[in-house]
Design an enzyme around this catalytic site. Structure first.
Site, PDB file in Angstrom:
ATOM      1  N   SER A  61      37.532 -36.210 -37.122  1.00  0.00           N
ATOM      2  CA  SER A  61      36.695 -37.389 -37.062  1.00  0.00           C
ATOM      3  C   SER A  61      35.228 -37.122 -36.744  1.00  0.00           C
ATOM      4  O   SER A  61      34.393 -38.006 -36.912  1.00  0.00           O
ATOM      5  CB  SER A  61      37.249 -38.353 -36.024  1.00  0.00           C
ATOM      6  OG  SER A  61      37.272 -37.721 -34.766  1.00  0.00           O
ATOM      7  N   SER A 117      39.765 -32.884 -34.388  1.00  0.00           N
ATOM      8  CA  SER A 117      38.599 -33.614 -34.872  1.00  0.00           C
ATOM      9  C   SER A 117      37.287 -32.846 -34.904  1.00  0.00           C
ATOM     10  O   SER A 117      36.334 -33.309 -35.506  1.00  0.00           O
ATOM     11  CB  SER A 117      38.400 -34.882 -34.042  1.00  0.00           C
ATOM     12  OG  SER A 117      39.437 -35.788 -34.308  1.00  0.00           O
TER      13      SER A 117
END
Lengths: 522, 299
Positions: free
Chosen positions: A172, A196
């Site tokens: 992310s 992430s």
């Protein structure tokens, strides 16, 4: 034009340096912090199409640059994802941002530590909403684009148009990876809960370190999964990552889960001797969907180790197959809890509908969260219900221990580091990536990274080569807890031998690309 | 027959089994006590603990649940709970855990309360107290005891002030996060007098230890009573919870009223509801509170 080109090339060279190199330049006076800051801000403007930034804190940054004292990271340009708290006056540049957007009143500890060392923060980078996702495509500010999708290798090898066939950064923390990869900063902070930081690091061709859980303070990092989150470090060289780790590690009274740093700051050995090293290759990491090219790189580097005298062994992490499901149950449960504070009452988005407190809560949360976040909250609440608690949550905790024990057993049997892929393949086109929903993508793409978070171990992704499509491929190293420095020593050994190119080698001034584009359409 | 050593008292089952013996409904009372810990700062943050300060003047970022803030445990609060536990003959759990109890309410900024449901700091204690008893003159000291199930550390919530005039609710978070010791007691009491005596003894103990100022009217000691009725020897009846009690005297009144109310309900053929009731000091009785909407799963 020749002079202009040279000038641009010089700026590009300056921006593509490592932290160590540019520190030297700053100290020598070849460039001042303010000049460097201006160059980065310019570059940010030039790379706007990547959508890597949510907020560019130009005024604040220039002020920091001017005031930068002679410290370790004086004048070094840094960025961090929006998940870290940072005091700014928010400048809303996008119209679709809901009003009442939250501006934190305190700085995250890791951000503050960097600022205290003289670093200059130029902006907050874009990401998947609340760090949930593997593409950086599901944020309120739109998706992030991979800078390698605009570089010559991708264009020439695929013949595709970067604007319509742009590739994702992974997620992310995609904005941070994109920022370092596109040379708008020398260091970026990401967050790593299930991969992430390492995922976008691999897809954007940069070094991305997930330190041992507890080494870096989480104070100021908006929590996703308290028992797995760590701040991630993204740089263009392993040496830089080690430098930053030294600055950031250590106990923080504001975060009770922090532990003392294991050793005094030591430089990484220039010439690491791999003859005493044992590298483990986990059988179970030959996952479905793993690309041929990634397997090639994996073999290439394993062979490198063997030829240099290291012991390379097949090992087994038998509970790997249960890992992703276990991760999802625990992640959703903690997410449901951590997101309970977003009720629109004290801060953030509050709905106009206020017929009752309950209605206000429900509509604020419905409007304020995207469907990915809402999905995880609902799942998490389900797993935590009295009748499900033992069957899902407690069970998952037990499986988590088994997974952590898998790593312990392997490391206790004489293996020093594990070598695995970081991602299944190189970066996908946005149009391909969005064929599946966020949850499916996360499940597929987190396969190599999330078990590391469950065990709290340190791991790093190192770029090794460009794929046939001209996009980066990275490999991951995993080490026992608190062996971050050794992990980085081995990573540096790989970095010194794989010859991964700098994006600046392929850079064309944007107007030249326009000319090329015109040629193609003729 | 009805004396202290009579059959009815010593062997109630046998007594009830006898033909034509009156089956009296008796009260069963268990107390849930929240004692505000006497400490300088809150349980998980460095905000000061003070009574009657300007609204929202003692609120740290953590108390307001600002994202990115983390709890930091207050050592003094742990010490207070251990001392209280020892004074009440508890077993101290050397390792205890904190849980999150989730529910949405305006005075609970994080959407959950940090508490110690599963493995609290102290368990299995006894509160010894005494009251005046005796056959006629009530001039004898009767020693009683009530078992303490557990003592848990937990956060206090903020305060809501309902402004019906402007149809709004004002939230004051000064109290949010203040350390509490929750004492959960077994239903070992049978009437208001016993409960009041137990609470008075507890107040003295806490004040002597210095772990809680024990003032019920100032909210430093909050007592809720779980009241039910049954016939001796038979299973406990449905219980109602009585809140909003601000003195030991009112505690006794509220409990006795509630016992009588439940007896009347049952004797007129009705059923006692599992509900929360508030003590109304004006009438001296209990009234149903805003309902809790069924069973809550605190996840």
């Amino acid at each position: 034009i020749g002079l202009l080109r040279n000038n641009r090339r010089n700026i590009l060279t300056m921006l593509s340096l490592t932290i160590k190199e540019v520190s030297l330049a700053l100290r020598k006076g070849s460039v001042s912090p303010t000049e460097l800051c201006k160059k980065c801000l310019n570059r940010i403007k030039k790379t706007q199409h990547l959508n890597a930034f949510i907020t560019v804190t130009d005024e604040l940054a220039l002020k920091q640059a001017q005031e930068a004292e002679t410290r370790l990271l004086q004048g070094i340009i840094i960025t961090c994802i929006d998940e870290f708290t940072y005091i700014t006056t928010r400048r809303i540049s996008k119209q679709h941002v809901p009003p009442g957007y939250y501006t934190p009143p305190f700085n995250a500890t890791v951000v503050q530590k960097l600022l205290d060392q003289g670093a200059v923060l130029v902006g907050k980078t874009n990401m998947d909403e609340f760090a949930m996702g593997a593409g950086s495509t599901d944020g309120a500010f739109g998706p992030v684009r991979n800078p390698w999708g605009y570089a010559a290798p991708y264009r020439e090898n695929t013949g595709l148009n970067p604007d319509s066939d742009w590739v994702v950064t992974g997620g992310s923390s995609g904005g941070s990876a994109a920022s370092v990869a596109s040379l708008t900063s020398y260091l970026a902070l990401g967050s790593d809960t299930g991969g992430s930081t390492r995922n976008p690091g691999s897809l954007c061709g940069v070094v991305s370190l997930k330190p041992t859980y507890g080494l870096l303070s989480r104070h100021g990092l908006i929590p996703l999964v308290n028992s797995m989150d760590v701040p991630g470090i993204i740089t263009r060289s392993v040496g830089d990552a080690a430098l930053v780790l030294d600055v950031l590690q250590g106990v923080d009274v504001k975060d009770s889960t922090t532990i003392p740093a294991p050793s005094l700051s030591t430089q990484l050995p220039e010439d690491f001797d791999v003859r005493n090293l044992c590298v483990g290759i986990p059988n179970e990491y030959h996952a479905p969907g793993l690309s041929e090219e990634t397997v090639e790189q994996w073999s290439r580097v394993a062979d490198m180790f063997e030829r240099a005298g290291a012991r390379v062994e097949q090992v087994s992490l038998p509970h790997t197959q249960y890992s992703i499901v276990c991760y999802h149950v625990l992640c959703c449960a903690e997410v449901a809890s951590n997101m309970a504070r977003f009720d629109g009452l004290e801060y953030g988005h509050r709905s106009e509908i206020d017929s009752s407190t309950e209605t206000m809560y429900a509509t604020s949360r419905h409007e304020g969260f995207n469907d990915v976040v809402r999905g995880r909250i609902l799942s998490g609440n389900y797993f935590l219900l009295k009748q499900n608690y033992e069957h899902y949550f407690l069970k998952a905790q037990k499986v988590r221990r088994l997974i952590a024990d898998d790593f312990k057993h392997v490391f206790n049997s004489g293996v020093d580091v594990l070598l695995t892929p970081t991602t299944l393949a190189d970066a996908a086109r946005y149009s391909d990536f969005t064929q599946e929903d966020n949850r499916t993508r996360s499940q597929q793409d987190d396969v190599f990274t999330q078990s590391v978070n469950m065990a709290g171990l340190p791991a790093v992704s190192v770029p090794t080569a460009l794929s046939r499509r001209g996009l980066p491929i990275g490999l991951q190293l995993i080490a026992p807890a608190l062996q971050d420095k050794r992990l980085l020593s081995v990573a540096q050994w790989i970095e010194q031998r794989v010859g991964f190119p700098s994006i600046s080698e392929f850079e064309q001034p944007s107007d030249q690309w326009q000319k090329t584009k015109k040629k193609h359409t003729v | 027959h009805n004396g202290r050593w009579g059959l009815k008292a010593v062997a109630p089952r046998l007594w009830n089994a006898l033909p034509d013996s009156p089956q009296q409904l008796v009260g069963v009372v268990g107390l849930e006590i929240h004692a505000q810990i006497r400490s300088n700062t809150k349980l998980f943050s460095a905000s000061a603990v003070r009574f009657s300060s300007p609204p929202n003047s003692l609120v740290s970022f953590f108390d307001a649940s600002l994202p990115g803030t983390l709890p930091v445990l207050n050592k003094r609060c742990v010490e207070a709970a251990v001392m209280t536990g020892l004074a009440l003959n508890c077993t101290i759990n050397q390792k205890s855990l904190f849980d999150r109890k989730h529910y949405f309410y305006a005075d609970l900024p994080a959407g959950y309360q940090i508490t110690q449901q599963r493995r609290p700091i102290a368990v299995d204690g006894v509160l010894n107290y005494s009251l005046m008893g005796g056959k006629k003159k009530k001039n004898q000291v009767v020693r009683k005891s009530a078992r303490i199930t557990q003592i848990q550390l937990e956060q206090d919530s903020g305060k809501s002030l309902h402004d019906d005039l402007q149809s709004q609710t004002l939230i004051d978070l000064n109290r949010a996060g203040v350390g509490l010791m929750e004492l959960v007691m077994e239903p070992d009491m049978s009437c208001g007098e016993e409960a009041a005596a137990a609470v008075r003894e507890l107040q003295l103990i806490l004040q002597a230890l210095g772990t809680c100022e024990g003032n019920m009217s100032e909210g430093q000691l909050r007592v809720d009573a779980n009241v039910s009725v049954h016939r001796p020897g038979q299973p406990f009846g449905v219980r109602a919870e009585v809140k909003n009690i601000n003195s030991a005297r009112n505690l006794a009144r509220a409990i006795d009223y509630e016992i009588q109310r439940q007896i009347q309900v049952l004797e007129s053929g009705g059923t006692v509801q599992n509900e929360t009731r508030a003590y109304d000091s004006k009438t001296g009785g209990t009234v149903p509170m805003r309902d809790k909407e069924g069973l809550q799963d605190y996840r």
